[in-house]
Design a protein around this motif. Structure first.
Motif, PDB file in Angstrom:
ATOM      1  N   UNK A   1       0.746  -1.248   0.207  1.00  0.00           N
ATOM      2  CA  UNK A   1      -0.089  -0.146  -0.117  1.00  0.00           C
ATOM      3  C   UNK A   1       1.030   1.474  -0.161  1.00  0.00           C
ATOM      4  N   UNK A   2       0.266   2.135  -0.132  1.00  0.00           N
ATOM      5  CA  UNK A   2       0.795   3.636  -0.169  1.00  0.00           C
ATOM      6  C   UNK A   2      -0.016   4.664   1.032  1.00  0.00           C
ATOM      7  N   UNK A   3       0.631   5.141   1.009  1.00  0.00           N
ATOM      8  CA  UNK A   3       0.592   6.475   2.171  1.00  0.00           C
ATOM      9  C   UNK A   3       0.942   7.854   1.513  1.00  0.00           C
ATOM     10  N   UNK A   4      -0.544   9.001   1.475  1.00  0.00           N
ATOM     11  CA  UNK A   4       0.236  10.221  -0.318  1.00  0.00           C
ATOM     12  C   UNK A   4      -0.264  11.099   1.346  1.00  0.00           C
ATOM     13  N   UNK A   5       1.001  12.292   1.229  1.00  0.00           N
ATOM     14  CA  UNK A   5       1.355  13.190   2.607  1.00  0.00           C
ATOM     15  C   UNK A   5       0.941  14.677   1.520  1.00  0.00           C
ATOM     16  N   UNK A   6       0.804  15.449   2.486  1.00  0.00           N
ATOM     17  CA  UNK A   6       1.119  17.269   1.776  1.00  0.00           C
ATOM     18  C   UNK A   6       1.758  17.473   2.074  1.00  0.00           C
ATOM     19  N   UNK A   7       2.975  18.316   1.685  1.00  0.00           N
ATOM     20  CA  UNK A   7       3.611  18.963   2.798  1.00  0.00           C
ATOM     21  C   UNK A   7       3.438  20.513   3.557  1.00  0.00           C
ATOM     22  N   UNK A   8       3.088  20.296   4.393  1.00  0.00           N
ATOM     23  CA  UNK A   8       2.350  21.763   5.180  1.00  0.00           C
ATOM     24  C   UNK A   8       3.660  23.076   5.461  1.00  0.00           C
ATOM     25  N   UNK A   9       4.866  22.908   5.353  1.00  0.00           N
ATOM     26  CA  UNK A   9       5.663  22.766   5.520  1.00  0.00           C
ATOM     27  C   UNK A   9       6.665  23.119   5.291  1.00  0.00           C
ATOM     28  N   UNK A  10       8.061  23.589   5.189  1.00  0.00           N
ATOM     29  CA  UNK A  10       8.930  23.148   4.912  1.00  0.00           C
ATOM     30  C   UNK A  10      10.350  24.494   6.162  1.00  0.00           C
ATOM     31  N   UNK A  11      11.113  24.181   7.155  1.00  0.00           N
ATOM     32  CA  UNK A  11      11.812  25.204   7.830  1.00  0.00           C
ATOM     33  C   UNK A  11      12.914  24.867   7.450  1.00  0.00           C
TER      34      UNK A  11
END
Length: 209
Positions: free
Chosen positions: A148-158
C-alpha cells in the motif's frame, strides 16, 4: 508516537556525531555550493495548515519514498538509536537511500513518523539535497511492505539551528497522521559540520492499498 521518540532521540541535533553532518563532498571541493535553504514563506503556519482527519493507515514498514517535485524515488532502511541515544543514519556511501525511525510509528499511522536522509555523501549531493526547495502542497508518497501507499501533503518547510532545535514541535505527539522529513542544512565547517537541520512537515491525505 512512542515516548522514546517524544523525548527526541536526536537531542535537538539530528545525530550531530553521525553521517548526516558528513559534508564530505563539500570538504572535497564540491562545485555547486551548499544545499538550497527554505524560503520564509515556506514556514509552517498552524493556523492555516491544519491536517484533515483522514483514517490512519495500518502499520506497514516503509519500503520506498517518492517526492515527485524533487524527482526523489528511494528505498527506505530502518534506523535505530546509537549508544548515545541519537538516531542512526543511512549508510554513508548510499546516495539514494532514506531512513525511518523503526521504533516509532510507520508512515500513515496515527502519530508522527520520522524519516531522515543525507544531504550529501563523499562524492556529491544525496537523496535529500534539495529538501529545502519543497513547497506547501507538494506531495510525498511512502510505500509500505503491505504494497500500500501513504500520500502526504507538505504543510511547511523550515530550517532550525542545531543548537536551538525545537524537539517538541518536530517530534511531538499528534492526534492525526503526521510525517517529518529531516536532513542537514545551513552552513558547513570542517570542524563542526552542518549547523542546521531542514525539516519538512507533512500530513496524511489518503492511503491506497
Amino acid at each position: 508516537m512512542t515516548d522514546q521518540v517524544s523525548r527526541s532521540p536526536w537531542s535537538g541535533s539530528l545525530a550531530a556525531g553521525g553521517a548526516l553532518v558528513l559534508g564530505a563532498w563539500l570538504l572535497a571541493g564540491g562545485g555547486i555550493g551548499g544545499p538550497p535553504a527554505p524560503d520564509r514563506d515556506q514556514a509552517l503556519d498552524p493556523a492555516t495548515s491544519a491536517a484533515l482527519l483522514v483514517p490512519p493507515r495500518a502499520h506497514a514498514v516503509p519500503t520506498r519514498i517518492r517526492i515527485p517535485a524533487l524527482r526523489v524515488d528511494a528505498p527506505v532502511a530502518g534506523l535505530g538509536l546509537d549508544s548515545g541515544g541519537r538516531l542512526e543514519t543511512p549508510a554513508e556511501h548510499e546516495r539514494n537511500l532514506a531512513g525511518w525511525y523503526r521504533d516509532g510509528v510507520t508512515p500513515g499511522q496515527r502519530g508522527t513518523s520520522i524519516m531522515a536522509g543525507h544531504v550529501d555523501i563523499a562524492d556529491g549531493p544525496a537523496v535529500f539535497y534539495r529538501l529545502g526547495t519543497l513547497r506547501k502542497g507538494d506531495q510525498v508518497e511512502v510505500d509500505g511492505e503491505d504494497r500500500g501507499t501513504a500520500y502526504f501533503t507538505v504543510d511547511g518547510v523550515e530550517s532550525f539551528p542545531k543548537e536551538a532545535f525545537p524537539d517538541a514541535r518536530v517530534y511531538g505527539r499528534s492526534a492525526d497522521s503526521q510525517l517529518r522529513l529531516i536532513t542537514c542544512g545551513g552552513d558547513f565547517t570542517a570542524g563542526r559540520g552542518w549547523d542546521a537541520n531542514v525539516v519538512v512537515f507533512a500530513h496524511l491525505v489518503r492511503s491506497a492499498t
